[in-house]
Design a protein around this motif. Structure first.
Motif: not given
Ligand SMILES: NC(=O)C1=CN([C@@H]2O[C@H](COP(=O)(O)OP(=O)(O)OC[C@H]3O[C@@H](n4cnc5c(N)ncnc54)[C@H](OP(=O)(O)O)[C@@H]3O)[C@@H](O)[C@H]2O)C=CC1
Ligand SMILES: CCCCCCCCCCCCCCCC(=O)OCC(=O)COP(=O)(O)O
Length: 328
Positions: A111-134
């Protein structure tokens, strides 16, 4: 000159001698041996590829539509553990449901996980990376697929549009890649994929921001490949030609508004299903640089290198034609 019948006689004698030679020497077994070795090599390659992707943690950006969506399907079917990314959370959830409902495959699916974020928002990428690694604790393969295109004349284009395209297609993927690299380096294992474009190799008129972002992508990931070799981290740059997706519909124009048109070139492009299969094969075979295009765009790349003057004249003529058709 020999009479015709005599020539034919010599020809059939030659045929008989060649056949005699093949059957009386080791050529036939050698031929069969080569075909056998080649088939065995292909089989082993396919088995290695399948083993590489089965259970691998694969992150796909831009999974909500087009090529990313199809990549999600083929990697899911190959048994990969997916983290699907995009801005549209609902579309990601819908895709997850669709994958779960798809017919059983030969391998175990996850079953896949999903992580929603805007790649054009540098601030969002830090939080998204943590979520992806989790999600699974690590990432094996990152597929930087998300992107937008653009249509416009350079003189009319606002700097904000240039920035938007660069942020989505270049700075975003670069930031996400850099954020995930430390964990890959620690494991001495990982694979970074960049979905570039033929326009990462050649520039065509009225695509300045898009072509620039894809040229930058090519350059960055070529550097990365060389620097990551010491950690055994793979880098694959894939440059497709036109694909039948919503890329042109979603493209931005000179003033930042949505283009909203399905171009003929896009509509006549390759099926994203087929391109996704080629992406799977390129990743599975750990290819370094792959062009997925018809003959003409592929030849244009060589022309740009071998006869730049001719290539530039062709592009100027293309610009003239396009201007004329717009004004008429
Ligand atoms: N179609 C073609 O002819 C070709 C396409 N390519 C490349 O293939 C890749 C995929 O494009 P394609 O499938 O064709 O086009 P689509 O427009 O169908 O898909 C683009 C994807 O990128 C995502 N995306 C766009 N902007 C952002 C953002 N700011 N943050 C996060 N995600 C974003 C979209 O998701 P959402 O909007 O939900 O966030 C969508 O899933 C692109 O990199 C494109 O340049 C290369 C050569 C040819
Ligand atoms: C030796 C003879 C060589 C002849 C070469 C002729 C030159 C022909 C020019 C061909 C240009 C091809 C452009 C292909 C562009 C392309 O495939 O882009 C893929 C995309 O990313 C599409 O994005 P877009 O937003 O532009 O739809």
């Amino acid at each position: 000159m020999l009479p015709k019948s005599n020539t034919q006689g010599r020809k059939s004698l030659l045929k008989v001698r060649v056949m005699d030679f093949i059957t009386s020497t080791a050529i036939l077994p050698l031929l069969f041996g080569c075909v056998g070795i080649f088939s065995l090599f292909k089989l082993l390659q396919r088995m290695r590829m399948k083993a590489y992707l089965r259970n691998a943690v694969v992150v796909i950006t831009g999974a909500t539509s087009g090529l990313g969506r199809e990549c999600a399907k083929v990697f899911y079917t190959a048994g990969a553990r997916l983290v699907l990314c995009g801005r549209n959370r609902e579309a990601l959830e819908e895709l997850t449901k669709e994958l779960a409902a798809s017919l059983a495959t030969k391998v175990q699916t996850h079953k896949p996980y999903t992580v929603a974020f805007d790649l054009a928002d540098p601030g969002a990428i830090v939080a998204a990376t943590a979520e992806i690694l989790q999600c699974f604790g690590y990432v094996d393969v990152l597929i930087n697929n998300a992107g937008i295109s653009y249509r416009g004349a350079i003189v009319d284009t606002t700097p904000d549009v240039d920035k938007k395209v660069m942020e989505t297609n270049y700075f975003g993927p670069v930031a996400l890649t850099k954020a995930l690299l430390p964990s890959m380096i620690k494991r001495r294992q990982g694979h970074i994929v960049a979905i570039s474009s033929i326009q990462g190799k050649i520039s065509i008129p009225f695509r300045s921001a898009y072509a620039a972002s894809k040229h930058a992508t090519q350059a960055f990931f070529d550097c990365l490949r060389a620097e990551m070799e010491q950690y055994e981290i793979e880098v694959t740059v894939i440059s497709p030609g036109y694909i039948h997706t919503n890329l042109s519909v979603n493209a931005v124009t000179a003033d930042g508004s949505k283009y909203g048109v399905m171009d003929k070139t896009t509509a006549q492009g390759r099926s994203p299903v087929e391109v996704a299969q080629d992406v799977l094969a390129a990743v599975g075979k750990k290819k370094k640089d792959v062009i997925l295009a018809d003959l003409l765009p592929s030849l244009a790349i060589y022309l740009r290198t071998l006869a730049p003057g001719l290539f530039f004249s062709l592009m100027a003529s293309r610009a003239r034609k396009e201007r004329k058709s717009k004004n008429s």
